[in-house]
Design a protein around this motif. Structure first.
Motif, PDB file in Angstrom:
ATOM      1  N   LEU A 201      -5.597   2.305 -17.639  1.00 59.61           N
ATOM      2  CA  LEU A 201      -4.611   3.142 -19.093  1.00 59.61           C
ATOM      3  C   LEU A 201      -4.411   4.439 -18.622  1.00 59.61           C
ATOM      4  O   LEU A 201      -6.148   5.198 -18.131  1.00 59.61           O
ATOM      5  N   ALA A 202      -3.937   5.612 -18.795  1.00 62.21           N
ATOM      6  CA  ALA A 202      -4.047   6.863 -18.424  1.00 62.21           C
ATOM      7  C   ALA A 202      -3.544   7.328 -20.004  1.00 62.21           C
ATOM      8  O   ALA A 202      -5.111   9.055 -19.516  1.00 62.21           O
TER       9      ALA A 202
ATOM     10  N   THR B 171      -5.194   7.117 -10.308  1.00 63.29           N
ATOM     11  CA  THR B 171      -4.576   6.230  -9.512  1.00 63.29           C
ATOM     12  C   THR B 171      -3.895   5.142  -8.969  1.00 63.29           C
ATOM     13  O   THR B 171      -4.929   3.926  -8.940  1.00 63.29           O
ATOM     14  N   ALA B 172      -2.498   4.771  -8.134  1.00 66.51           N
ATOM     15  CA  ALA B 172      -2.388   3.194  -7.742  1.00 66.51           C
ATOM     16  C   ALA B 172      -3.093   3.242  -6.379  1.00 66.51           C
ATOM     17  O   ALA B 172      -3.912   2.511  -6.249  1.00 66.51           O
ATOM     18  N   ASP B 173      -3.142   4.564  -6.210  1.00 68.15           N
ATOM     19  CA  ASP B 173      -4.532   4.827  -4.948  1.00 68.15           C
ATOM     20  C   ASP B 173      -5.695   4.521  -5.329  1.00 68.15           C
ATOM     21  O   ASP B 173      -6.503   3.378  -4.096  1.00 68.15           O
ATOM     22  N   ARG B 174      -6.833   5.135  -5.901  1.00 69.31           N
ATOM     23  CA  ARG B 174      -7.258   4.806  -6.147  1.00 69.31           C
ATOM     24  C   ARG B 174      -8.072   3.036  -6.170  1.00 69.31           C
ATOM     25  O   ARG B 174      -8.855   2.892  -6.554  1.00 69.31           O
TER      26      ARG B 174
ATOM     27  N   ASN C   1     -15.619   7.291  -5.742  1.00 64.66           N
ATOM     28  CA  ASN C   1     -13.899   6.926  -5.034  1.00 64.66           C
ATOM     29  C   ASN C   1     -13.124   7.224  -5.492  1.00 64.66           C
ATOM     30  O   ASN C   1     -12.182   7.342  -5.836  1.00 64.66           O
ATOM     31  N   ALA C   2     -13.049   7.232  -7.332  1.00 63.46           N
ATOM     32  CA  ALA C   2     -12.504   7.354  -8.354  1.00 63.46           C
ATOM     33  C   ALA C   2     -11.885   8.105  -8.991  1.00 63.46           C
ATOM     34  O   ALA C   2     -11.282   8.002  -9.842  1.00 63.46           O
TER      35      ALA C   2
ATOM     36  N   LEU D  45       1.117  -1.202  -0.133  1.00 59.62           N
ATOM     37  CA  LEU D  45      -0.033  -0.024  -0.259  1.00 59.62           C
ATOM     38  C   LEU D  45       1.258   1.584  -0.008  1.00 59.62           C
ATOM     39  O   LEU D  45       1.669   1.468   1.108  1.00 59.62           O
ATOM     40  N   THR D  46       1.071   1.546  -0.682  1.00 58.27           N
ATOM     41  CA  THR D  46       1.893   2.813  -1.237  1.00 58.27           C
ATOM     42  C   THR D  46       1.676   4.107  -1.667  1.00 58.27           C
ATOM     43  O   THR D  46       1.682   5.309  -0.932  1.00 58.27           O
TER      44      THR D  46
END
Length: 605
Positions: A251-252, A301-304, A191-192, A155-156
């Motif tokens: 996909l960014a 993002t990775a967190d989302r 939340n995303a 969990l970064t």
């Protein structure tokens, strides 16, 4: 529980506690050999506790590690959390603070994902220093990182735990599918940071869009299932990739990166950010969460993604329950259609009910008809290859709510027999509910007796609160597979008459709990295995047989039933059934029959 009390117990009591634990472990070892996914982690956890009280620290840690890993693989977050917490406690007592910290992070994360908010707070208050690396409420502690290797990869990012807890609570108690889909879709979009999204579920091996929403929309759209192969609505190739590989796709900039730049939907609509994540429950694919943002690149993002995966893991359990609930509703609707002919008779009968005594008589007649309609046909019984099966059910004048059913499956056959408390139409209705729910669970492929009875009980309990909360049902289920019987549930004693005349009576008091009395009965469910050889006979019955009264109010009794079966054991199952019923009728004589007579005879070929 016994091992927890062991250190404080008096010295003369301690050996008895260990003896009981060893006895229970022998059962658990047997269950784990048949269903390691369900029982092996429990067995390892108890072994760890045994080693702990013996002072064998290295052995205890090895068993704790096995319990944590097995629970993680099987999706049992509560067992993973408990094992990790106990390992942390042992390491701290041992003076190994670093090891204790690693286990505590695992326990904290597992309790959190399980939804045990109070337990999470308790750990934070009890171990503030050891849990300092965990990022809470969006505030990162300087100079720390989070590592929980057995619970998740890394969990970064900063997870807003209060948001996740609130989301988990919102979806964990919802069982109506449409409401659950709406809540989940709303939470995912909010939340995303998505503009639009779709919730796709696997239905009968096909993917269907079950819910969709947009950030500017006033509400989530939960509609009839739509196929996902419409290239105007979704990037079909991307969805199929997630279904096939069970991998996340983020996909960014969807139009210029990744393997899906030529997908017709992406070419036509030019979405910027795309996120598609599989929804899994214990490794089983349930569906896909698909989100888009057409205004910004790198929106997801990775967190989302991690946040959505935590919410999805909680939602997966609720989705399974909601889908099963919808299946039960569909089955009830189907059964209602099958009973249309009986309903017509009920309507016709009600037309001539002018007085209350006539109405009561008609209700009982309807209950009798319903009771007889759901019994297995003789051709169904004769189709069972390895067993001779003969069944009998005759309702009493006041209808007791007895039922039995024989349900073949790929590996063998399931036989259920039940008895509802009381008499009358309500008992007959509860019997129909139970029969429908048992068949639905059989169709769903549920084989774990604890889950089988727990879901069945919860279904009946909710209906009984509306119908009559004082009603309940005793039910036994026998699964026959390759010469073995697996018996679960609380009912009358199971009779086994061996080919040589030996009689075995198997008590079911510790195998289950009456259905409909309490909401949670999972802890009371157990299973007993019985090996059969050629010529062995198994008899299931309701108390209408053993408690049949003669003119002097003398009961027929279990001993008499066993004697008749033993005398006729060389006969076919059908002739044994006829001999028993004939003898019971002889005993009753001219006396009124006060309860249903139900009997099922199985003979191993």
């Amino acid at each position: 529980m016994r091992l927890a009390f062991y250190p404080e117990a008096e010295s003369e009591i301690q050996p008895r506690l260990l003896e009981k634990v060893e006895s229970n472990q022998a059962k658990m070892r047997d269950w784990a050999s048949h269903a390691p996914m369900n029982f092996q982690s429990k067995y390892e956890l108890v072994e760890a506790e045994k080693a702990r009280i013996r002072g064998e620290i290295a052995v205890a840690i090895a068993h704790y590690d096995s319990a944590i890993e097995l629970a993680r693989e099987s999706g049992y977050l509560q067992e993973m959390a408990i094992a990790a917490e106990r390992a942390a406690d042992l390491c701290q007592a041992w003076g190994r603070e670093r090891f204790a910290q690693l286990y505590l992070v695992d326990a904290h994360y597992a309790y959190f994902r399980w939804g045990a908010g109070m337990k999470v707070e308790q750990l934070q208050q009890k171990y503030p220093q050891l849990l300092s690396p965990i990022k809470l409420q969006g505030q990162a502690i300087p100079g720390t990182t989070v590592t929980a290797s057995t619970a998740t990869d890394t969990l970064t990012g900063v997870l807003d735990l209060s948001t996740v807890m609130k989301a988990s609570q919102a979806i964990s108690g919802e069982i109506v599918l449409d409401k659950l889909l709406s809540k989940l879709m709303q939470l995912a979009i909010e939340n995303a940071g998505a503009q639009r999204g779709f919730l796709i579920l696997a239905t009968e091996s096909k993917l269907k869009i079950e819910a969709s929403g947009e950030v500017n929309g006033s509400q989530i759209n939960v509609s009839e299932s739509q196929d996902v192969d419409n290239e105007k609505v979704l990037p079909v190739s991307l969805i199929q990739f997630v279904q096939r590989t069970l991998e996340d796709v983020v996909l960014a900039n969807a139009t210029s990166e990744g393997r899906f730049t030529t997908d017709p939907y992406i070419v036509r609509n030019k979405p910027k950010s795309i996120l598609a994540a599989p929804i899994l429950n214990q490794g089983k694919f349930i569906g896909i969460l698909y989100l888009e943002n057409n205004l910004a690149t790198k929106a997801f993002t990775a967190d989302r993604l991690e946040l959505l995966k935590i919410i999805s893991s909680q939602a997966a359990i609720s989705l399974e329950n909601a889908l099963l609930y919808r299946t039960l509703e569909d089955k009830v609707t189907e059964r209602t259609a099958q009973l249309a002919q009986a309903n017509a008779k009920i309507l016709a009968l009600n037309e001539r009910l002018k007085e209350e005594n006539l109405r009561m008589s008609a209700e009982l007649e309807v209950a009798k008809q319903l009771q007889q309609m759901v019994l297995p046909k003789s051709e169904e019984l004769s189709a069972i290859a390895e067993l001779e099966i003969a069944g009998f059910m005759e309702p009493a004048d006041e209808v007791g709510g007895d039922y039995y059913d024989v349900l073949p499956h790929d590996n063998g056959v399931k036989i259920a027999i039940g008895d509802v408390t009381g008499h009358g139409l309500e008992s007959g209705v509860l019997m129909i509910m139970a029969q429908t729910a048992v068949r639905t669970l059989q169709e769903s492929g549920e084989t774990d007796p604890v889950k089988f009875f727990d879901i069945l009980n919860r279904t009946l309990y909710a209906n009984l609160q509306r119908l009559n909360p004082f009603k309940n049902l005793t039910l036994a289920v026998v699964d026959y597979v390759d010469g073995q019987l697996f018996l679960s549930g609380q009912h009358e004693e199971l009779i086994v008459v061996r080919a040589d005349g030996t009689i075995e009576k198997i008590d079911t008091i510790n195998l289950g709990f009456p259905l409909g009395l309490e909401l949670n009965i999972a802890d009371f469910i157990d299973q007993k295995r019985v090996q059969l050889t050629t010529g062995d006979i198994v008899v299931l019955y309701t108390d209408g047989i053993t408690e049949a009264e003669d003119i002097n109010q003398q009961l027929y009794g279990l001993q008499k039933l066993c004697e008749v079966i033993k005398i006729n054991r060389h006969q076919s199952a059908e002739l044994i059934r006829e001999a028993v019923i004939k003898d019971v009728r002889r005993h009753i004589g001219t006396q009124k029959m006060f309860d249903d007579l139900t009997l099922v005879v199985l003979k191993s070929k």
